[in-house]
Design a protein around this motif. Structure first.
Motif, PDB file in Angstrom:
ATOM      1  N   PRO A 165      35.923  57.922  -2.366  1.00  0.00           N
ATOM      2  CA  PRO A 165      34.803  58.025  -3.310  1.00  0.00           C
ATOM      3  C   PRO A 165      34.158  59.406  -3.317  1.00  0.00           C
ATOM      4  CG  PRO A 165      34.091  56.891  -1.331  1.00  0.00           C
ATOM      5  CD  PRO A 165      35.575  57.120  -1.177  1.00  0.00           C
ATOM      6  N   TYR A 166      33.802  59.840  -4.529  1.00  0.00           N
ATOM      7  CA  TYR A 166      33.075  61.091  -4.741  1.00  0.00           C
ATOM      8  C   TYR A 166      31.875  60.814  -5.644  1.00  0.00           C
ATOM      9  CZ  TYR A 166      37.026  63.807  -2.926  1.00  0.00           C
ATOM     10  OH  TYR A 166      38.002  64.339  -2.128  1.00  0.00           O
ATOM     11  N   THR A 167      30.906  61.700  -5.592  1.00  0.00           N
ATOM     12  CA  THR A 167      29.768  61.562  -6.487  1.00  0.00           C
ATOM     13  C   THR A 167      29.840  62.517  -7.666  1.00  0.00           C
ATOM     14  OG1 THR A 167      28.476  63.083  -5.124  1.00  0.00           O
ATOM     15  CG2 THR A 167      28.219  60.716  -4.677  1.00  0.00           C
ATOM     16  N   ASP A 168      30.770  63.477  -7.635  1.00  0.00           N
ATOM     17  CA  ASP A 168      30.977  64.315  -8.815  1.00  0.00           C
ATOM     18  C   ASP A 168      32.437  64.740  -8.868  1.00  0.00           C
ATOM     19  OD1 ASP A 168      31.381  67.353  -8.116  1.00  0.00           O
ATOM     20  OD2 ASP A 168      29.856  66.635  -6.721  1.00  0.00           O
ATOM     21  N   ARG A 169      32.903  64.974 -10.088  1.00  0.00           N
ATOM     22  CA  ARG A 169      34.313  65.276 -10.306  1.00  0.00           C
ATOM     23  C   ARG A 169      34.707  66.656  -9.794  1.00  0.00           C
ATOM     24  NH1 ARG A 169      35.176  62.899 -16.460  1.00  0.00           N
ATOM     25  NH2 ARG A 169      35.026  60.691 -15.881  1.00  0.00           N
ATOM     26  N   LEU A 170      33.777  67.578  -9.800  1.00  0.00           N
ATOM     27  CA  LEU A 170      34.112  68.946  -9.407  1.00  0.00           C
ATOM     28  C   LEU A 170      34.546  69.025  -7.955  1.00  0.00           C
ATOM     29  CD1 LEU A 170      34.355  71.870 -10.163  1.00  0.00           C
ATOM     30  CD2 LEU A 170      31.896  72.156  -9.687  1.00  0.00           C
ATOM     31  N   THR A 171      33.883  68.270  -7.078  1.00  0.00           N
ATOM     32  CA  THR A 171      34.268  68.303  -5.663  1.00  0.00           C
ATOM     33  C   THR A 171      35.661  67.704  -5.466  1.00  0.00           C
ATOM     34  OG1 THR A 171      31.947  68.082  -5.054  1.00  0.00           O
ATOM     35  CG2 THR A 171      33.554  67.696  -3.332  1.00  0.00           C
ATOM     36  N   ALA A 172      35.964  66.627  -6.175  1.00  0.00           N
ATOM     37  CA  ALA A 172      37.301  66.040  -6.094  1.00  0.00           C
ATOM     38  C   ALA A 172      38.351  67.028  -6.591  1.00  0.00           C
ATOM     39  CB  ALA A 172      37.358  64.751  -6.897  1.00  0.00           C
ATOM     40  N   TYR A 173      38.026  67.733  -7.661  1.00  0.00           N
ATOM     41  CA  TYR A 173      38.911  68.767  -8.216  1.00  0.00           C
ATOM     42  C   TYR A 173      39.199  69.828  -7.160  1.00  0.00           C
ATOM     43  CZ  TYR A 173      40.129  72.724 -11.345  1.00  0.00           C
ATOM     44  OH  TYR A 173      40.719  73.800 -11.959  1.00  0.00           O
ATOM     45  N   THR A 174      38.156  70.299  -6.502  1.00  0.00           N
ATOM     46  CA  THR A 174      38.308  71.318  -5.464  1.00  0.00           C
ATOM     47  C   THR A 174      39.161  70.796  -4.313  1.00  0.00           C
ATOM     48  OG1 THR A 174      36.146  72.248  -6.030  1.00  0.00           O
ATOM     49  CG2 THR A 174      37.063  72.843  -3.894  1.00  0.00           C
ATOM     50  N   ASP A 175      38.977  69.532  -3.954  1.00  0.00           N
ATOM     51  CA  ASP A 175      39.761  68.967  -2.862  1.00  0.00           C
ATOM     52  C   ASP A 175      41.222  68.764  -3.261  1.00  0.00           C
ATOM     53  OD1 ASP A 175      38.016  68.843  -0.679  1.00  0.00           O
ATOM     54  OD2 ASP A 175      36.997  67.105  -1.504  1.00  0.00           O
ATOM     55  N   ALA A 176      41.478  68.485  -4.535  1.00  0.00           N
ATOM     56  CA  ALA A 176      42.868  68.410  -4.989  1.00  0.00           C
ATOM     57  C   ALA A 176      43.514  69.791  -4.900  1.00  0.00           C
ATOM     58  CB  ALA A 176      42.923  67.877  -6.421  1.00  0.00           C
ATOM     59  N   LEU A 177      42.758  70.827  -5.245  1.00  0.00           N
ATOM     60  CA  LEU A 177      43.264  72.191  -5.146  1.00  0.00           C
ATOM     61  C   LEU A 177      43.596  72.543  -3.700  1.00  0.00           C
ATOM     62  CD1 LEU A 177      43.814  74.800  -6.728  1.00  0.00           C
ATOM     63  CD2 LEU A 177      41.408  75.424  -6.373  1.00  0.00           C
ATOM     64  N   ALA A 178      42.813  72.017  -2.769  1.00  0.00           N
ATOM     65  CA  ALA A 178      43.038  72.278  -1.345  1.00  0.00           C
ATOM     66  C   ALA A 178      44.078  71.346  -0.741  1.00  0.00           C
ATOM     67  CB  ALA A 178      41.721  72.132  -0.586  1.00  0.00           C
ATOM     68  N   GLY A 179      44.543  70.363  -1.517  1.00  0.00           N
ATOM     69  CA  GLY A 179      45.535  69.424  -1.004  1.00  0.00           C
ATOM     70  C   GLY A 179      44.955  68.263  -0.233  1.00  0.00           C
ATOM     71  N   ASN A 180      43.654  68.051  -0.333  1.00  0.00           N
ATOM     72  CA  ASN A 180      43.015  66.959   0.410  1.00  0.00           C
ATOM     73  C   ASN A 180      43.081  65.619  -0.307  1.00  0.00           C
ATOM     74  OD1 ASN A 180      42.245  68.589   2.596  1.00  0.00           O
ATOM     75  ND2 ASN A 180      40.419  69.281   1.505  1.00  0.00           N
ATOM     76  N   VAL A 181      43.199  65.657  -1.624  1.00  0.00           N
ATOM     77  CA  VAL A 181      43.498  64.446  -2.390  1.00  0.00           C
ATOM     78  C   VAL A 181      44.665  64.769  -3.306  1.00  0.00           C
ATOM     79  CG1 VAL A 181      41.173  63.444  -2.325  1.00  0.00           C
ATOM     80  CG2 VAL A 181      41.798  64.985  -4.188  1.00  0.00           C
ATOM     81  N   ASP A 182      45.383  63.741  -3.711  1.00  0.00           N
ATOM     82  CA  ASP A 182      46.607  63.956  -4.483  1.00  0.00           C
ATOM     83  C   ASP A 182      46.402  63.897  -5.987  1.00  0.00           C
ATOM     84  OD1 ASP A 182      48.356  64.250  -2.248  1.00  0.00           O
ATOM     85  OD2 ASP A 182      48.193  62.099  -1.899  1.00  0.00           O
ATOM     86  N   ILE A 183      45.427  63.106  -6.452  1.00  0.00           N
ATOM     87  CA  ILE A 183      45.175  62.978  -7.882  1.00  0.00           C
ATOM     88  C   ILE A 183      43.666  62.986  -8.094  1.00  0.00           C
ATOM     89  CG2 ILE A 183      45.494  61.564  -9.959  1.00  0.00           C
ATOM     90  CD1 ILE A 183      47.883  60.238  -8.578  1.00  0.00           C
ATOM     91  N   ALA A 184      43.219  63.799  -9.036  1.00  0.00           N
ATOM     92  CA  ALA A 184      41.790  63.828  -9.378  1.00  0.00           C
ATOM     93  C   ALA A 184      41.642  64.058 -10.869  1.00  0.00           C
ATOM     94  CB  ALA A 184      41.061  64.923  -8.604  1.00  0.00           C
ATOM     95  N   TRP A 185      40.543  63.559 -11.402  1.00  0.00           N
ATOM     96  CA  TRP A 185      40.210  63.763 -12.805  1.00  0.00           C
ATOM     97  C   TRP A 185      39.808  65.217 -13.022  1.00  0.00           C
ATOM     98  CZ3 TRP A 185      40.107  59.835 -16.592  1.00  0.00           C
ATOM     99  CH2 TRP A 185      39.525  60.178 -17.811  1.00  0.00           C
ATOM    100  N   LEU A 186      40.253  65.809 -14.136  1.00  0.00           N
ATOM    101  CA  LEU A 186      39.897  67.184 -14.474  1.00  0.00           C
ATOM    102  C   LEU A 186      38.487  67.217 -15.078  1.00  0.00           C
ATOM    103  CD1 LEU A 186      40.432  70.190 -15.008  1.00  0.00           C
ATOM    104  CD2 LEU A 186      41.616  69.518 -17.121  1.00  0.00           C
TER     105      LEU A 186
END
Length: 531
Positions: free
Chosen positions: A245-266
């Motif tokens: 779970p995330y509270t905003d999409r931008l943090t998930a995006y950043t974590d996908a860029l870092a390889g911490n999550v595999d799929i995130a909404w743009l």
């Protein structure tokens, strides 16, 4: 079967908990490494019961299997159903596939479907997705708009045998098999054990899908589901899925860029720069059954002249806005439904959806001009500021009006003001269909069937009647609904803006995402890169 990712919002890096790239015991407790993926998501609210779920669609569609499924080409196939048939398109016979079980080992039966649908439909239960069952005979008795129910079960449901039940609709509807597909989660079955304690079931639902939850959901914590070994449908390509779970999409995006999550909404704020951040083979843009409009406050007489509405539409350069704000990932709308829907009459909006500032100004002058401030209303805090500021700029420059973009404090205030008809100018309006048929969007926007309150302007009885007639035809090509759009074009009740795309970014661990018919990646078909 397939699971889908829907509306992944995001933010907060609980990601020491993610399982990306690591090995773990197999589903049977052995030492085999699991193929697993992690997804940046929002917390599911209010719970995981499919008839109540409004945002954790990817999880729901992995834990449950639908009766029918729509692929990325819009082709309908059967999953939990062997067949869905009717001679008159009013009474439908649903035959289930034999040998399917819930995660608790109990067989999936026709009675389970009937009991589940009755539970979702019954008004006092207050299930959020009850309206998906509104076309079934007897719905008004179990879930009346006012007063107490006069029945507890839908009269249109009848069990024939363990694997067969019939559904009688209030009127003929040839789109019914499509409505049973993956995103209409009110149609999923629940086992008999669910009805003993629906609140507990909502924390750890037992489904009939390819993945079973490993533990009850706790708000703010990751949710893990593992492959159900006795699943009777198509075998998934991965063994485990974790939703973080995330509270905003931008943090998930950043974590996908870092390889911490595999799929995130743009996030909308990264549409223009995403190809600078990610290799293009890790950016996915899927055509979606969502479309945005400028809603019209039909209660304000200043917008009663069709020429005013058409002038506003012609004054907006949709192509320039799409490039500047959406990175060309969306598509300027030329009809009142998105082109992913079969039979959508692209171009039916004609010249009035084309950018022509001179013709727009002349048309507004012909209508007598516009008095007072022209305020564009939209929900604040949702990333819409750039879009509506651009719209206001075009209207000021090209129509010579005092146009301003005004955000609400948030969604709650915006929705209340819209529904109470106090907005004094065009407003944010959209519909994201749960099945890719013109019917879904047109019903919500332009019919008397409950859908999107105040989204479609004042109800036109002729359009409403034509839409009901189109439902009866059962035309799979969508031609009957295209004729309805011809009538809508004559009235121009709302302004089509953009066909939406659903956009995702992935880590290097993902080799391929496959879209479904509703613009979402099919989670059980994810192809992993070679380690």
């Amino acid at each position: 079967m397939r699971g889908l990712l829907k509306g992944v919002a995001a933010a907060s890096a609980v990601l020491a908990l993610t399982l990306t790239g690591c090995s773990a015991a197999g589903p049977d407790g052995g030492d085999d490494a699991l193929d697993e993926i992690t997804i940046g998501s929002s917390d599911p609210v209010p719970n995981l019961t499919p008839g109540r779920q409004s945002n954790a669609f990817g999880l729901t569609m992995s834990v449950f299997s639908p009766l029918t499924f729509l692929d990325g080409e819009g082709e309908l196939s059967y999953v939990a159903a062997e067949s869905v048939e009717s001679d008159d398109q009013t009474t439908w016979t649903i035959t289930l596939r034999d040998g399917w079980t819930f995660h608790d080992g109990s067989p999936v039966t026709a009675q389970d479907y009937v009991d589940s649908w009755n539970t979702v439909a019954y008004g006092p239960n207050a299930f959020e997705n009850t309206g998906q069952l509104a076309a079934i005979e007897g719905y008004d008795e179990v879930s009346p708009a006012e007063g107490e129910p006069t029945a507890e079960e839908l009269s249109g449901l009848e069990v024939v045998d363990d694997l067969t039940f019939t559904v009688t609709l209030e009127q003929a509807d040839g789109q019914f098999p499509v409505q049973l597909s993956q995103a209409q989660t009110a149609f999923y079955p629940m086992p008999q054990s669910a009805f003993d304690d629906l609140d507990a079931y909502g924390k750890q639902p037992v489904g009939n899908g390819p993945f079973a939850l490993t533990a009850a959901w706790t708000e703010g914590s990751p949710i893990v589901a593992e492959r159900y070994e006795d699943y009777a449908g198509d075998e998934p390509t991965v063994d485990r899925i974790t939703w973080v779970p995330y509270t905003d999409r931008l943090t998930a995006y950043t974590d996908a860029l870092a390889g911490n999550v595999d799929i995130a909404w743009l996030p909308a704020t990264r549409m223009k720069q995403v190809t600078d951040d990610f290799d293009e083979d890790h950016v996915y843009s899927f055509s979606a059954p969502g479309i945005s409009y400028l809603g019209i406050p039909y209660w304000d007489d200043r917008f009663s002249d069709i020429r005013v509405r058409q002038a506003i539409s012609m004054a907006i350069d949709r192509d320039a806005v799409n490039e500047a704000i959406f990175g060309d990932l969306n598509k300027p709308a030329t009809a009142w439904t998105p082109s992913i829907m079969p039979g959508t009459p692209e171009g039916v909006c004609g010249e009035y959806c084309e950018y022509d500032p001179e013709a727009a100004a002349a048309l507004l002058e012909e209508a007598g001009g516009f008095d007072g401030q022209l305020t564009i209303h939209f929900p604040g805090g949702a990333g819409h500021e750039d879009l509506y500021n651009a719209v206001a700029n075009y209207l000021r420059q090209n129509l010579g009006v005092d146009a301003v973009a005004r955000p609400s404090v948030g969604w709650a205030e915006f929705g209340e003001d819209r529904n109470n008809q106090v907005l004094d100018g065009p407003f944010f309006s959209r519909w994201g269909a749960l099945y890719p048929s013109q019917q879904s969007t047109l019903r919500a926007m332009f019919s008397s069937t409950p859908g999107c309150i105040n989204c479609g302007g004042e109800l036109d009885p002729d359009i409403d009647a034509a839409l009901q007639e189109a439902d009866v035809t059962g035309d799979e090509t969508g031609a009957a609904y295209a004729e309805v759009q011809e009538l809508i074009a004559e009235e121009f009740p709302v302004i089509p803006m953009f066909e939406e795309s659903y956009n995702y970014v992935t880590s290097d661990r993902i080799a391929e995402l496959t879209p479904s018919g509703v613009g979402e990646p099919i989670l059980t078909d994810v192809v992993l890169a070679d380690d």
